[in-house]
Motif scaffolding. Structure first.
Motif, PDB file in Angstrom:
ATOM      1  N   HIS A  17      78.609  47.778 -17.575  1.00 11.60           N
ATOM      2  CA  HIS A  17      78.073  47.183 -16.356  1.00 11.60           C
ATOM      3  C   HIS A  17      79.165  47.105 -15.289  1.00 11.60           C
ATOM      4  O   HIS A  17      80.322  47.452 -15.565  1.00 11.60           O
ATOM      5  CB  HIS A  17      77.451  45.807 -16.657  1.00 11.60           C
ATOM      6  CG  HIS A  17      78.365  44.842 -17.364  1.00 11.60           C
ATOM      7  ND1 HIS A  17      79.411  44.213 -16.722  1.00 11.60           N
ATOM      8  CD2 HIS A  17      78.393  44.411 -18.641  1.00 11.60           C
ATOM      9  CE1 HIS A  17      80.031  43.414 -17.572  1.00 11.60           C
ATOM     10  NE2 HIS A  17      79.443  43.526 -18.757  1.00 11.60           N
ATOM     11  N   GLY A  19      80.725  44.693 -14.061  1.00  9.87           N
ATOM     12  CA  GLY A  19      81.838  43.798 -14.435  1.00  9.87           C
ATOM     13  C   GLY A  19      82.900  44.591 -15.194  1.00  9.87           C
ATOM     14  O   GLY A  19      84.092  44.461 -14.923  1.00  9.87           O
ATOM     15  N   ASN A  20      82.466  45.408 -16.132  1.00  9.93           N
ATOM     16  CA  ASN A  20      83.400  46.253 -16.877  1.00  9.93           C
ATOM     17  C   ASN A  20      84.088  47.238 -15.925  1.00  9.93           C
ATOM     18  O   ASN A  20      85.277  47.519 -16.064  1.00  9.93           O
ATOM     19  CB  ASN A  20      82.687  47.097 -17.947  1.00  9.93           C
ATOM     20  CG  ASN A  20      81.888  46.285 -18.943  1.00  9.93           C
ATOM     21  OD1 ASN A  20      80.788  46.657 -19.320  1.00  9.93           O
ATOM     22  ND2 ASN A  20      82.429  45.152 -19.372  1.00  9.93           N
ATOM     23  N   GLY A 154      90.236  42.179 -17.790  1.00 11.67           N
ATOM     24  CA  GLY A 154      89.669  41.052 -17.056  1.00 11.67           C
ATOM     25  C   GLY A 154      90.301  39.761 -17.563  1.00 11.67           C
ATOM     26  O   GLY A 154      90.941  39.747 -18.621  1.00 11.67           O
ATOM     27  N   ASP A 156      89.298  37.140 -18.993  1.00  8.60           N
ATOM     28  CA  ASP A 156      88.927  36.595 -20.302  1.00  8.60           C
ATOM     29  C   ASP A 156      89.799  37.135 -21.443  1.00  8.60           C
ATOM     30  O   ASP A 156      89.819  36.568 -22.523  1.00  8.60           O
ATOM     31  CB  ASP A 156      87.452  36.904 -20.590  1.00  8.60           C
ATOM     32  CG  ASP A 156      87.168  38.397 -20.563  1.00  8.60           C
ATOM     33  OD1 ASP A 156      87.608  39.067 -19.597  1.00  8.60           O
ATOM     34  OD2 ASP A 156      86.537  38.908 -21.498  1.00  8.60           O
ATOM     35  N   VAL A 194      83.825  39.291 -12.096  1.00  6.69           N
ATOM     36  CA  VAL A 194      82.699  39.795 -11.316  1.00  6.69           C
ATOM     37  C   VAL A 194      81.493  38.906 -11.621  1.00  6.69           C
ATOM     38  O   VAL A 194      81.155  38.695 -12.782  1.00  6.69           O
ATOM     39  CB  VAL A 194      82.392  41.266 -11.693  1.00  6.69           C
ATOM     40  CG1 VAL A 194      81.126  41.744 -11.012  1.00  6.69           C
ATOM     41  CG2 VAL A 194      83.574  42.159 -11.334  1.00  6.69           C
ATOM     42  N   MET A 202      79.395  37.912 -14.924  1.00  7.29           N
ATOM     43  CA  MET A 202      78.556  38.999 -15.417  1.00  7.29           C
ATOM     44  C   MET A 202      78.955  39.338 -16.847  1.00  7.29           C
ATOM     45  O   MET A 202      80.115  39.580 -17.130  1.00  7.29           O
ATOM     46  CB  MET A 202      78.691  40.243 -14.522  1.00  7.29           C
ATOM     47  CG  MET A 202      77.790  41.381 -14.976  1.00  7.29           C
ATOM     48  SD  MET A 202      77.737  42.795 -13.855  1.00  7.29           S
ATOM     49  CE  MET A 202      76.890  42.151 -12.446  1.00  7.29           C
ATOM     50  N   SER A 203      77.978  39.328 -17.745  1.00  8.09           N
ATOM     51  CA  SER A 203      78.262  39.622 -19.149  1.00  8.09           C
ATOM     52  C   SER A 203      76.987  40.031 -19.864  1.00  8.09           C
ATOM     53  O   SER A 203      75.921  39.463 -19.599  1.00  8.09           O
ATOM     54  CB  SER A 203      78.845  38.383 -19.827  1.00  8.09           C
ATOM     55  OG  SER A 203      78.915  38.599 -21.216  1.00  8.09           O
ATOM     56  N   LYS A 204      77.149  41.000 -20.764  1.00 11.31           N
ATOM     57  CA  LYS A 204      76.017  41.405 -21.610  1.00 11.31           C
ATOM     58  C   LYS A 204      75.372  40.203 -22.278  1.00 11.31           C
ATOM     59  O   LYS A 204      74.160  40.134 -22.395  1.00 11.31           O
ATOM     60  CB  LYS A 204      76.509  42.307 -22.756  1.00 11.31           C
ATOM     61  CG  LYS A 204      76.815  43.704 -22.388  1.00 11.31           C
ATOM     62  CD  LYS A 204      77.172  44.494 -23.648  1.00 11.31           C
ATOM     63  CE  LYS A 204      78.508  44.107 -24.227  1.00 11.31           C
ATOM     64  NZ  LYS A 204      79.644  44.751 -23.586  1.00 11.31           N
TER      65      LYS A 204
HETATM   66  P1  ADP Z   1      80.738  41.632 -21.846  1.00 13.44           P
HETATM   67  O1  ADP Z   1      81.175  40.259 -21.398  1.00 13.44           O
HETATM   68  O2  ADP Z   1      79.626  42.134 -21.011  1.00 13.44           O
HETATM   69  O3  ADP Z   1      80.419  41.657 -23.338  1.00 13.44           O
HETATM   70  P2  ADP Z   1      83.168  42.935 -22.588  1.00 13.44           P
HETATM   71  O4  ADP Z   1      83.635  41.660 -23.204  1.00 13.44           O
HETATM   72  O5  ADP Z   1      82.770  44.050 -23.490  1.00 13.44           O
HETATM   73  O6  ADP Z   1      81.972  42.598 -21.611  1.00 13.44           O
HETATM   74  O7  ADP Z   1      84.298  43.419 -21.578  1.00 13.44           O
HETATM   75  C1  ADP Z   1      84.914  44.690 -21.525  1.00 13.44           C
HETATM   76  C2  ADP Z   1      85.992  44.667 -20.449  1.00 13.44           C
HETATM   77  O8  ADP Z   1      85.414  44.405 -19.175  1.00 13.44           O
HETATM   78  C3  ADP Z   1      87.055  43.580 -20.653  1.00 13.44           C
HETATM   79  O9  ADP Z   1      88.319  44.062 -20.232  1.00 13.44           O
HETATM   80  C4  ADP Z   1      86.598  42.459 -19.755  1.00 13.44           C
HETATM   81  O10 ADP Z   1      87.659  41.650 -19.314  1.00 13.44           O
HETATM   82  C5  ADP Z   1      85.974  43.228 -18.593  1.00 13.44           C
HETATM   83  N1  ADP Z   1      84.872  42.440 -18.020  1.00 13.44           N
HETATM   84  C6  ADP Z   1      83.675  42.156 -18.598  1.00 13.44           C
HETATM   85  N2  ADP Z   1      82.893  41.417 -17.782  1.00 13.44           N
HETATM   86  C7  ADP Z   1      83.613  41.213 -16.666  1.00 13.44           C
HETATM   87  C8  ADP Z   1      83.360  40.514 -15.437  1.00 13.44           C
HETATM   88  N3  ADP Z   1      82.214  39.893 -15.200  1.00 13.44           N
HETATM   89  N4  ADP Z   1      84.344  40.513 -14.498  1.00 13.44           N
HETATM   90  C9  ADP Z   1      85.513  41.160 -14.719  1.00 13.44           C
HETATM   91  N5  ADP Z   1      85.810  41.837 -15.842  1.00 13.44           N
HETATM   92  C10 ADP Z   1      84.881  41.867 -16.815  1.00 13.44           C
END
Ligand code: ADP
Ligand code: TRP
Length: 334
Positions: A17, A19-20, A154, A156, A194, A202-204
């Motif tokens: 997405h 965010g990634n 990111g 997190d 993001v 934004m997250s799955k």
């Molecule tokens: P999700 O939260 O959708 O499961 P992932 O944990 O698989 O996403 O994240 C994959 C990469 O994308 C990581 O490096 C993470 O920091 C980055 N990432 C995921 N969501 C965001 C976001 N909303 N904003 C910025 N970076 C993000």
């Protein structure tokens, strides 16, 4: 002078997405100009949650195709699957001996799951497999194996990289030599988090994403369905508290942002119109990516060949680190 090393991985746990893209892929690709880069698909990390082989197989290829569609050049970046590097698992076992259990207890992902369980009155470890609990160790091995200087991620993920620093520090202190290079996180501030369609990150897991390769019709539908407040059309609106505007900022120039912000403040612009503007800029950015993604994903053999070639390039670097560790530790091969 030798170039420094940038390394990052993405778990294939679903479709990519924006965010990634803005949080991980785009900043990582920008570093390719100034760093030697190693980027990979963290498929064993995905195994913790992805138990359906067909889904995992598809997701590995989709995420790989996503990187290539976003502009990764496999001649300039060592691009591979984690599972193609058996040395990762050797190093994981080695560094386990230097990882305090208490450090793992403090990892956000594990702590969040344990807290959610306790809240429900369940056993804190319900549904927690050892893959989740030791997740940061495998990730540290991913990073330390390749002597990474910077790890673009990111926000997190910062904690995980700090754990890799702790683990490498413990190894180096014990052997009184530089066995493992200490990495540092590289977080791009403006895209650090993001926002999703609903205002949360934004997250799955929140089902609030804009998938990167959605076709145009579905992309439009998704944006038009964004929830807004009931402010009437003629009311002046505050751009900075509007989800639509916050997303718009990611896809537009400074002039475009200023123009839309003043239309918000002037009043007379309804949410529907703001969403149309958002769709226009998002689609402008994603349309070429979508085309490339379709071409790459259609050639599965070509894709697999690229990942295999990447692993072949990566393994000698990994083997040298494992060798260095063995020597320092007194576990030489005879
Ligand atoms: P999700 O939260 O959708 O499961 P992932 O944990 O698989 O996403 O994240 C994959 C990469 O994308 C990581 O490096 C993470 O920091 C980055 N990432 C995921 N969501 C965001 C976001 N909303 N904003 C910025 N970076 C993000
Ligand atoms: N944990 C990262 C994520 O959620 C993925 C990952 C695995 C990673 N190994 C890594 C990122 C090594 C950077 C470096 O998305």
């Amino acid at each position: 002078m030798e170039r420094k090393i940038s390394l990052t991985g993405i778990k294939p746990t679903g479709i990519l997405h924006i965010g990634n893209y803005f949080g991980a892929i785009k900043p990582a690709l920008e570093l390719v100009n100034t760093y030697d880069a190693l980027y990979f698909i963290a498929d064993y990390h995905a195994l913790n949650t992805m138990k359906d082989p067909a889904k995992l197989r598809a997701s590995i290829r989709e995420v790989a195709a996503g990187w290539l569609a976003a502009g990764l050049d496999p001649d300039r970046v060592i691009f591979y699957r984690q599972s193609g590097i058996p040395e990762v698992f050797e190093l994981t076992t080695m560094i386990m001996a230097f990882t305090a259990k208490g450090l793992m207890n403090r990892a956000h992902a594990y702590k969040a799951q344990a807290a959610a369980n306790s809240e429900k009155g369940a056993d804190p470890d319900a549904g927690v497999n050892m893959g989740l609990f030791t997740y940061p160790v495998l990730m540290a091995a991913d990073i330390l194996l390749f002597n990474a200087d910077v790890v673009p991620v990111g926000k997190d993920q910062i904690q995980h990289i700090e754990m890799a620093q702790d683990i490498a520090g413990a190894v180096n202190a014990n052997y009184k030599q530089l066995v493992l290079k200490i990495p540092r996180p590289a977080v791009q501030e403006e895209a650090a988090v993001v926002p999703g369609l609903d205002g949360r990150k934004m997250s799955k897991s929140y089902h609030n994403t804009i998938p990167l390769f959605l076709d145009e019709k579905d992309l439009r539908k998704l944006i038009m369905r964004m929830v807004t407040n009931s402010q009437p059309l003629e009311d002046p609106k505050d751009p900075e508290t509007s989800q639509i505007y916050l997303l718009y900022k990611l896809f537009s120039s400074a002039e475009e942002q200023a123009a839309l912000a003043s239309r918000y403040r002037a009043g007379g612009m309804g949410w529907g119109e703001a969403k149309e503007e958002l769709f226009r800029v998002v689609n402008r950015c994603l349309a070429p990516l979508r085309e490339r993604f379709r071409a790459v994903i259609a050639d599965v053999e070509g894709l697999d060949r690229i990942l295999k070639r990447g692993a072949e390039k990566a393994r000698p670097i990994a083997a040298a680190t494992v060798e260095r560790f063995r020597k320092a530790a007194g576990i030489e091969l005879y």
